[in-house]
Write an enzyme that holds these catalytic residues in place. Structure first.
Site, PDB file in Angstrom:
ATOM      1  CB  THR A 134     -22.646  -4.842   3.952  1.00  0.00           C
ATOM      2  OG1 THR A 134     -21.948  -3.581   3.953  1.00  0.00           O
ATOM      3  CG2 THR A 134     -23.076  -5.179   2.557  1.00  0.00           C
ATOM      4  CD  GLU A 175     -17.085  -0.124   5.858  1.00  0.00           C
ATOM      5  OE1 GLU A 175     -16.274   0.680   5.371  1.00  0.00           O
ATOM      6  OE2 GLU A 175     -17.728  -0.952   5.173  1.00  0.00           O
ATOM      7  CE1 TYR A 231      -3.133  -3.064   0.561  1.00  0.00           C
ATOM      8  CE2 TYR A 231      -4.584  -1.177   0.833  1.00  0.00           C
ATOM      9  CZ  TYR A 231      -4.415  -2.519   0.606  1.00  0.00           C
ATOM     10  OH  TYR A 231      -5.514  -3.327   0.428  1.00  0.00           O
TER      11      TYR A 231
HETATM   12  C1  LIG Z   1     -14.342   2.214   1.071  1.00  0.00           C
HETATM   13  C2  LIG Z   1     -14.355   1.479   2.346  1.00  0.00           C
HETATM   14  O1  LIG Z   1     -15.368   1.411   3.003  1.00  0.00           O
HETATM   15  N1  LIG Z   1     -13.193   0.902   2.734  1.00  0.00           N
HETATM   16  C3  LIG Z   1     -13.141   0.000   3.865  1.00  0.00           C
HETATM   17  C4  LIG Z   1     -13.230  -1.413   3.351  1.00  0.00           C
HETATM   18  O2  LIG Z   1     -12.365  -1.935   2.362  1.00  0.00           O
HETATM   19  P1  LIG Z   1     -11.027  -1.491   1.567  1.00  0.00           P
HETATM   20  O3  LIG Z   1     -10.939  -2.336   0.363  1.00  0.00           O
HETATM   21  O4  LIG Z   1     -11.042  -0.050   1.322  1.00  0.00           O
HETATM   22  O5  LIG Z   1      -9.829  -1.859   2.590  1.00  0.00           O
HETATM   23  P2  LIG Z   1      -8.303  -1.563   2.296  1.00  0.00           P
HETATM   24  O6  LIG Z   1      -7.716  -2.685   1.534  1.00  0.00           O
HETATM   25  O7  LIG Z   1      -8.166  -0.215   1.686  1.00  0.00           O
HETATM   26  O8  LIG Z   1      -7.693  -1.545   3.772  1.00  0.00           O
HETATM   27  C5  LIG Z   1      -7.932  -0.445   4.633  1.00  0.00           C
HETATM   28  C6  LIG Z   1      -6.645   0.361   4.876  1.00  0.00           C
HETATM   29  O9  LIG Z   1      -5.699  -0.423   5.606  1.00  0.00           O
HETATM   30  C7  LIG Z   1      -4.375  -0.108   5.197  1.00  0.00           C
HETATM   31  N2  LIG Z   1      -3.725  -1.319   4.627  1.00  0.00           N
HETATM   32  C8  LIG Z   1      -4.449  -2.423   4.314  1.00  0.00           C
HETATM   33  C9  LIG Z   1      -3.815  -3.560   3.826  1.00  0.00           C
HETATM   34  C10 LIG Z   1      -2.412  -3.564   3.643  1.00  0.00           C
HETATM   35  O10 LIG Z   1      -1.778  -4.539   3.203  1.00  0.00           O
HETATM   36  N3  LIG Z   1      -1.726  -2.428   3.948  1.00  0.00           N
HETATM   37  C11 LIG Z   1      -2.342  -1.303   4.433  1.00  0.00           C
HETATM   38  O11 LIG Z   1      -1.670  -0.304   4.696  1.00  0.00           O
HETATM   39  C12 LIG Z   1      -4.484   1.024   4.177  1.00  0.00           C
HETATM   40  O12 LIG Z   1      -4.395   2.258   4.851  1.00  0.00           O
HETATM   41  C13 LIG Z   1      -5.890   0.815   3.626  1.00  0.00           C
HETATM   42  O13 LIG Z   1      -6.390   2.006   3.038  1.00  0.00           O
HETATM   43  O14 LIG Z   1     -13.209  -2.308   4.463  1.00  0.00           O
HETATM   44  C14 LIG Z   1     -12.054  -2.247   5.276  1.00  0.00           C
HETATM   45  C15 LIG Z   1     -12.216  -3.254   6.396  1.00  0.00           C
HETATM   46  O15 LIG Z   1     -12.972  -4.333   6.021  1.00  0.00           O
HETATM   47  C16 LIG Z   1     -11.885  -0.857   5.845  1.00  0.00           C
HETATM   48  O16 LIG Z   1     -12.954  -0.602   6.721  1.00  0.00           O
HETATM   49  C17 LIG Z   1     -11.870   0.150   4.713  1.00  0.00           C
HETATM   50  O17 LIG Z   1     -11.795   1.437   5.261  1.00  0.00           O
END
Ligand SMILES: CC(=O)N[C@H]1[C@@H](OP(=O)(O)OP(=O)(O)OC[C@H]2O[C@@H](n3ccc(=O)[nH]c3=O)[C@H](O)[C@@H]2O)O[C@H](CO)[C@H](O)[C@@H]1O
Ligand SMILES: [Mn+2]
Length: 304
Positions: A195, A253, A76
């Protein structure tokens, strides 16, 4: 005749007679295609519901600092350049911002030129094998940051996903005691479609008859005190779930949505403040301020 640097748009002083000039707000005319207030009387911020220059003027006098946390672990890291470069174009421009970036690779953080009164502190955190643990772990790190450091450092805090980019203004109109952002995929859905966690075994459980809105965990914030309580509560509830061998469907979330059910946000930000894809439109979205970047989860995450 005297003009002050910031106030010149409004205040014109001549022989002790001052004028405070801006467009008259209307009692009768406003957005009619969206709700701009909740049933508990919290504003919902949309384009057309506020006068940007006027809110800037009001908040400028308060000399605020907005702490902002961002996490970038593993791959990321690749989002950081666009995130910060776009933030520096649009995020609290002209106000004091202190970014706290948590990463497992401080050496890989790209050089980004920060605007005036914007500073970046980088904190090293251990790598984790599960993306869910990284995402949920933010609650605990935020709680400790607010508790141990921010009291004298900042007035407000926002926690933002890093896989996102700014395209428009995000500034003081977003400030409030407790601020939630309406999730871009569910703003027009009924509560039974949300959800939320539906298994009663989880502390995050919400029944089909409950709920106001579906909030994203990709952006939330508020005063230090309120966000401390939010992060502490979510962290405790995730620990209870873990002890019962259950993980809520959408991780922190789900717990955030449970928290907001009982602790109503004092201000809501419309999906302009977290849109789903810059190309996917909706008639209600007149401006996209912050938008999630499309990403290949299988390629970028450390685990499925
Ligand atoms: C748009 C939205 O609602 N996004 C939410 C959703 O999916 P997302 O698909 O948006 O989750 P995501 O993969 O973006 O992970 C959340 C955050 O964790 C951090 N990260 C994650 C993985 C990694 O390998 N390295 C890292 O730094 C990074 O800051 C990322 O933005 O669900 C997640 C948990 O289920 C979080 O609640 C996200 O906020
Ligand atoms: Mn994300």
């Amino acid at each position: 005749m005297k003009f002050s640097v910031f106030l010149h748009r409004f205040i014109y002083v001549n022989n002790n007679q001052s004028r405070f000039l801006y467009k008259q707000p209307s009692v009768l005319i406003g957005r009619t295609d969206v709700a701009s207030v909740t049933s508990w009387l919290a504003p919902i911020v949309w384009e057309g519901t506020f006068d940007a220059t006027l809110v800037d003027f009001i908040y400028k006098k308060q000399n605020l600092t907005i702490a902002t946390t961002v996490f970038a672990l593993g791959k990321y890291i690749r989002f950081l350049k666009d995130f910060f470069e776009s933030a520096e174009q649009h995020y609290f421009v002209g106000f004091r911002v202190h970014y706290y970036l948590f990463t497992d690779q401080p050496e890989a953080v790209p050089e980004v030129k920060m605007g005036e009164n914007h500073i970046l502190t980088i904190r090293k955190v251990p790598s984790l094998n599960r993306w869910q643990d990284i995402s949920m772990g933010r609650m605990n790190i935020l709680e400790k940051l607010i508790e141990n450091e921010l009291a004298v450092e900042a007035d407000y805090i926002f926690c933002l996903d890093v896989d996102a980019k700014f395209y428009g203004r995000w500034s003081v109109e977003s400030l409030g005691r407790l601020v939630g952002v309406i999730h871009p995929w569910f703003f027009d859905a009924s509560r039974h479609q949300f959800t939320y966690e539906r298994r009663p075994e989880s502390v995050a459980y919400i029944s089909k008859e409950e709920g106001d809105y579906y909030f994203t965990a990709a952006a939330f914030g508020g005063s230090l005190e309120d966000v401390l309580n939010l992060t502490k509560t979510c962290r405790e509830q995730m620990n209870i779930d873990a002890a019962n061998s259950i993980e809520a469907i959408w991780h922190e979330e789900s717990h955030l949505n449970k928290y907001f059910l009982y602790n109503k946000p004092s201000k809501l930000l419309s999906p302009e403040y977290l849109w789903r894809d810059i190309r996917a439109g909706a008639s209600q979205i007149k401006t996209v301020r912050f938008s999630h970047v499309a990403k290949n989860n299988a390629e970028i995450r450390p685990n499925p």
